[in-house]
Design an enzyme around this catalytic site. Structure first.
Site, mmCIF file in Angstrom:
data_model
loop_
_atom_site.group_PDB
_atom_site.id
_atom_site.type_symbol
_atom_site.label_atom_id
_atom_site.label_comp_id
_atom_site.label_asym_id
_atom_site.label_seq_id
_atom_site.Cartn_x
_atom_site.Cartn_y
_atom_site.Cartn_z
ATOM 1 N N GLU A 1 -5.513 7.328 11.302
ATOM 2 C CA GLU A 1 -5.703 5.755 10.812
ATOM 3 C C GLU A 1 -5.360 4.897 12.042
ATOM 4 O O GLU A 1 -4.300 5.041 12.645
ATOM 5 C CB GLU A 1 -4.749 5.464 9.856
ATOM 6 C CG GLU A 1 -4.670 4.008 9.442
ATOM 7 C CD GLU A 1 -3.767 3.795 8.064
ATOM 8 O OE1 GLU A 1 -3.931 4.637 7.019
ATOM 9 O OE2 GLU A 1 -2.970 2.808 8.194
ATOM 10 N N HIS B 1 -27.899 -0.293 23.877
ATOM 11 C CA HIS B 1 -27.658 -1.526 23.118
ATOM 12 C C HIS B 1 -26.955 -2.762 23.843
ATOM 13 O O HIS B 1 -26.397 -2.453 25.081
ATOM 14 C CB HIS B 1 -26.878 -1.130 21.735
ATOM 15 C CG HIS B 1 -25.412 -0.609 22.007
ATOM 16 N ND1 HIS B 1 -25.283 0.546 22.563
ATOM 17 C CD2 HIS B 1 -24.104 -1.456 22.061
ATOM 18 C CE1 HIS B 1 -23.881 0.757 22.827
ATOM 19 N NE2 HIS B 1 -23.468 -0.316 22.417
ATOM 20 N N HIS C 1 -22.493 4.584 25.562
ATOM 21 C CA HIS C 1 -21.290 5.192 25.576
ATOM 22 C C HIS C 1 -21.628 6.521 25.522
ATOM 23 O O HIS C 1 -21.931 7.225 24.636
ATOM 24 C CB HIS C 1 -20.342 4.821 24.471
ATOM 25 C CG HIS C 1 -20.226 3.210 24.201
ATOM 26 N ND1 HIS C 1 -19.272 2.606 24.910
ATOM 27 C CD2 HIS C 1 -21.220 2.416 23.638
ATOM 28 C CE1 HIS C 1 -19.329 1.473 24.587
ATOM 29 N NE2 HIS C 1 -20.290 0.960 23.842
ATOM 30 N N HIS D 1 2.946 7.233 5.865
ATOM 31 C CA HIS D 1 3.049 6.045 6.030
ATOM 32 C C HIS D 1 3.007 4.875 4.893
ATOM 33 O O HIS D 1 2.630 5.324 3.825
ATOM 34 C CB HIS D 1 2.256 5.593 7.142
ATOM 35 C CG HIS D 1 0.964 5.820 6.757
ATOM 36 N ND1 HIS D 1 0.114 6.976 6.864
ATOM 37 C CD2 HIS D 1 -0.006 4.933 6.403
ATOM 38 C CE1 HIS D 1 -0.992 7.060 6.535
ATOM 39 N NE2 HIS D 1 -1.174 5.695 6.287
ATOM 40 N N ARG E 1 1.024 -0.992 -0.062
ATOM 41 C CA ARG E 1 0.087 -0.172 0.022
ATOM 42 C C ARG E 1 0.837 1.245 0.108
ATOM 43 O O ARG E 1 1.719 1.441 0.878
ATOM 44 C CB ARG E 1 -1.111 -0.001 1.282
ATOM 45 C CG ARG E 1 -1.693 1.469 1.526
ATOM 46 C CD ARG E 1 -2.753 1.624 0.436
ATOM 47 N NE ARG E 1 -3.432 2.919 0.674
ATOM 48 C CZ ARG E 1 -3.204 4.019 0.291
ATOM 49 N NH1 ARG E 1 -2.184 4.178 -0.523
ATOM 50 N NH2 ARG E 1 -4.076 4.840 0.781
ATOM 51 N N HIS F 1 -25.878 -1.606 27.631
ATOM 52 C CA HIS F 1 -24.921 -0.682 28.140
ATOM 53 C C HIS F 1 -25.046 0.685 26.985
ATOM 54 O O HIS F 1 -25.725 0.701 26.159
ATOM 55 C CB HIS F 1 -23.379 -0.960 28.106
ATOM 56 C CG HIS F 1 -22.786 -1.363 26.646
ATOM 57 N ND1 HIS F 1 -23.135 -2.616 26.150
ATOM 58 C CD2 HIS F 1 -22.055 -0.854 25.908
ATOM 59 C CE1 HIS F 1 -22.741 -2.667 24.895
ATOM 60 N NE2 HIS F 1 -22.046 -1.394 24.845
ATOM 61 N N GLU G 1 -10.594 5.942 0.974
ATOM 62 C CA GLU G 1 -9.187 5.488 1.063
ATOM 63 C C GLU G 1 -8.720 5.685 -0.385
ATOM 64 O O GLU G 1 -7.462 5.742 -0.840
ATOM 65 C CB GLU G 1 -9.248 3.948 1.224
ATOM 66 C CG GLU G 1 -7.911 3.256 1.220
ATOM 67 C CD GLU G 1 -6.790 3.374 2.199
ATOM 68 O OE1 GLU G 1 -7.134 4.320 3.203
ATOM 69 O OE2 GLU G 1 -5.684 2.869 2.212
ATOM 70 N N GLU H 1 -20.208 4.372 18.200
ATOM 71 C CA GLU H 1 -19.276 3.058 18.183
ATOM 72 C C GLU H 1 -19.491 2.388 16.820
ATOM 73 O O GLU H 1 -20.604 2.386 16.319
ATOM 74 C CB GLU H 1 -20.111 2.218 19.021
ATOM 75 C CG GLU H 1 -19.502 0.704 19.285
ATOM 76 C CD GLU H 1 -20.144 -0.098 20.312
ATOM 77 O OE1 GLU H 1 -20.624 0.329 21.197
ATOM 78 O OE2 GLU H 1 -19.855 -1.277 20.124
ATOM 79 N N HIS I 1 1.789 7.274 1.586
ATOM 80 C CA HIS I 1 0.820 8.224 1.336
ATOM 81 C C HIS I 1 0.566 8.752 2.902
ATOM 82 O O HIS I 1 1.031 8.348 3.868
ATOM 83 C CB HIS I 1 -0.526 7.420 0.909
ATOM 84 C CG HIS I 1 -1.048 6.412 1.896
ATOM 85 N ND1 HIS I 1 -0.504 5.111 2.360
ATOM 86 C CD2 HIS I 1 -2.274 6.667 2.787
ATOM 87 C CE1 HIS I 1 -1.003 4.859 3.224
ATOM 88 N NE2 HIS I 1 -2.306 5.556 3.499
ATOM 89 N N HIS J 1 -3.046 11.024 4.946
ATOM 90 C CA HIS J 1 -4.315 11.651 4.716
ATOM 91 C C HIS J 1 -4.771 12.361 6.070
ATOM 92 O O HIS J 1 -3.892 12.554 6.995
ATOM 93 C CB HIS J 1 -5.585 10.345 4.601
ATOM 94 C CG HIS J 1 -4.851 9.121 5.261
ATOM 95 N ND1 HIS J 1 -4.996 9.139 6.694
ATOM 96 C CD2 HIS J 1 -4.683 8.070 4.695
ATOM 97 C CE1 HIS J 1 -4.402 7.985 7.085
ATOM 98 N NE2 HIS J 1 -4.356 7.385 5.879
HETATM 99 MN MN MN Z 1 -3.347 5.264 5.529
HETATM 100 MN MN MN Z 2 -21.438 -0.727 22.927
#
Ligand code: MN
Ligand code: MN
Length: 419
Positions: free
Chosen positions: A135, A357, A313, A174, A126, A311, A197, A318, A129, A131
Site C-alpha cells: 500500500e 505517451h 517507461h 496498519h 480505517r 516519453h 479494499e 503507469e 488491518h 492485505h
Molecule cells: Mn491498508
Molecule cells: Mn508517463
C-alpha cells in the site's frame, strides 16, 4: 474565420477553440500537418456534417471529453479505454467516512495497480488491518495519524498532512485515523489491479470469526471479558480524536522500542527532481523512500500550456491520478493505433508498460497528477533524448528533418516543456 459560423462549429479548430498553431507548438502536428488540416477545412463544402451529432447525447460528458467526442486527426484504431473517473465508482459509506475504488474490475486495462480514495472524519478510523498487496498512499487533504508494527513487532506511529506519503509492505498491519479539525482524505495505490479494499484482513472481522473460547485461551482472559466484541467487521468507524502523538508513540513502543523504519515520506521537504518554467516533477522511489520496495511514483505539476514530454517507461505500467486541473493524454498503442482522452480532477489514467505517451495541460489552471509504477525504481525514456543520442544522419533519414531542426531538439530530457 468569424466565430460561431456553422463551418467554424464543425471544424476541429472551432470546436475546441485550439488553433493548429498551438497544436503544432505542442508537438502534436508537424508544420506540414497543420497546414494540411487547414487546407482540408478550407476545401470542405459547407454542407459537410460528418462530425455533427444530431441525435440524443450526453452534452455534459461530451463537453468534458472533447477528444473522445471529436477525435484528433492523428487518433486511429481501437485502443483499450485508459480512463475511469472516481466519480463513477461506488462510494461505500460508513459512520466516520467513506471509500471508493478503481480496480481492474472498473478499468479493465489496469492489471498491475489499483487505487482507493478514502475520507475519514476527525476521529474516523480505517480499522486495523493488512492485505497481501503493498500500500502506497498520498495525502490529499487534512491530517491523519497512521500506525503499524514492523516485521520485528516494533511500533510506528506518526502524523501526516497534505502531500505526505506512506507505504505499508504486504502483511504489515496498519491503521489510519483522521485528526482535528476536519479529518482527512487520501489516495491509496496497491501493486495489484485485482486488489479490493473490501477484502482485507480486518481485526474485527477476524475476531468475529474466531471461537470465543479459543480467543479467551489465546489471551488468557475469561470469555465474559470478550462479550462486547463486535460480531462483524467495522471497516470504517467513528471514534474520538486521538491524544498527543508523542504519548501514542511512547505507549505503543513499550519495551520493544520504536521501529527503525520510516514508513512515511515528507514529499514537500524534498527539492523537485526537475523544474522548468512550465512545471516540476518529484520522483519518489526506493532510492529516497527506502521502505517503498514495490511502488515508485512521480508527482507532476504542469503550468497552463505545459507538456509532460513524449516519453515511455521501459519497466512498468503507469497508473495515474489527477489531483487538479485539466489534461489530455495520447497513448500510441502500436500498429497504427492511437487514442487521446481527456482528464480532470479525480480521474484515473493508465498506460501499459513501454507505450509512448504525453500529457498536456489543456486548462487555464495548474495541472497536478501522480504517476505510479509497480517497481522499486522510477524509469522513463524521452523521445528527444532518443533522437539526440542516435547518429543524426540516421534520424534525419527516418524523419526527413533538416539539420537546424535536429540541432534544436532538447538534449537533456527536459521532462516538462517548454523549458
Ligand atoms: Mn491498508
Ligand atoms: Mn508517463
Amino acid at each position: 474565420m468569424p466565430k460561431g459560423t456553422e463551418k467554424d462549429r464543425w471544424t476541429r479548430r472551432g470546436f475546441l477553440g485550439v488553433g493548429s498553431a498551438a497544436l503544432a507548438a505542442a508537438g502534436m502536428l508537424s508544420a506540414k500537418g497543420a497546414a494540411g488540416q487547414g487546407q482540408e477545412s478550407a476545401q470542405k463544402p459547407k454542407t459537410d456534417r460528418s462530425r455533427s451529432d444530431p441525435g440524443p447525447t450526453n452534452a455534459a460528458l461530451d463537453a468534458a471529453n472533447p477528444d473522445s467526442n471529436n477525435p484528433l486527426a492523428t487518433d486511429a484504431g481501437g485502443v483499450q479505454t485508459f480512463k475511469y473517473p472516481f466519480s463513477f465508482a461506488h462510494k461505500r459509506l460508513h459512520q466516520g467516512g467513506w471509500s471508493r475504488e478503481v480496480t481492474v474490475r472498473e478499468l479493465a486495462v489496469s492489471k498491475a495497480l489499483a487505487g482507493v480514495n478514502m475520507r475519514l472524519t476527525a476521529g474516523g478510523v480505517r480499522e486495523l488491518h493488512w492485505h497481501t498487496a503493498a500500500e502506497w498512499a498520498y495525502m490529499l487533504y487534512g491530517t491523519a495519524r497512521i500506525t503499524c508494527i514492523d516485521s520485528d513487532g516494533k511500533s510506528f506511529v506518526t502524523d501526516v498532512k497534505e502531500g505526505d506519503l506512506w507505504y505499508f509492505p504486504p502483511g504489515i498491519p496498519h491503521s489510519i485515523q483522521g485528526l482535528a479539525p476536519d479529518g482527512t482524505e487520501f489516495l491509496l495505490v496497491f501493486d495489484d489491479g485485482n486488489f479490493s479494499e473490501y477484502e482485507t484482513v480486518l481485526l474485527s472481522d477476524w475476531m468475529a470469526h474466531t471461537p470465543r473460547d479459543v480467543m479467551a485461551k489465546n489471551f488468557g482472559v475469561s470469555q465474559g471479558a470478550l462479550e462486547k466484541m463486535p460480531r462483524k467487521e467495522l471497516f470504517i468507524f467513528q471514534a474520538e480524536v486521538p491524544g498527543p502523538l508523542a504519548e501514542d508513540q511512547r505507549i505503543a513502543a513499550g519495551a520493544l522500542g520504536v521501529s527503525p523504519i520510516d514508513f512515511a515520506f515528507r514529499t514537500m521537504q524534498q527539492p523537485p527532481t526537475k523544474r522548468s518554467k512550465s512545471g516540476e516533477v518529484r520522483v519518489i522511489d526506493s532510492s529516497s523512500f527506502k521502505v517503498a520496495a514495490n511502488i515508485a511514483a512521480a508527482v507532476v505539476t504542469l503550468r497552463p500550456g505545459g507538456l509532460r514530454e513524449l516519453h515511455w517507461h521501459p519497466n512498468a505500467d503507469e497508473w495515474q491520478f489527477y489531483i487538479g486541473g485539466k489534461a489530455r493524454m495520447t497513448v500510441f498503442a502500436t500498429g497504427g493505433r492511437a487514442r487521446t482522452m481527456d482528464f480532470e480532477t479525480g480521474d484515473v489514467g493508465y498506460v501499459l508498460k513501454a507505450l509512448p505517451h504525453y500529457i498536456e495541460n489543456t486548462g487555464n489552471t495548474e495541472l497536478k497528477f501522480l504517476e505510479m509504477f509497480k517497481s522499486s525504481y522510477y524509469q522513463d525514456l524521452a523521445l528527444s533524448e532518443w533522437l539526440t543520442h542516435t547518429p543524426p544522419e540516421l534520424v534525419a533519414a527516418h524523419l526527413n528533418l533538416d539539420k537546424t531542426t535536429l540541432d534544436a531538439l532538447p538534449k537533456t530530457k527536459p521532462v516538462i516543456v517548454p523549458e
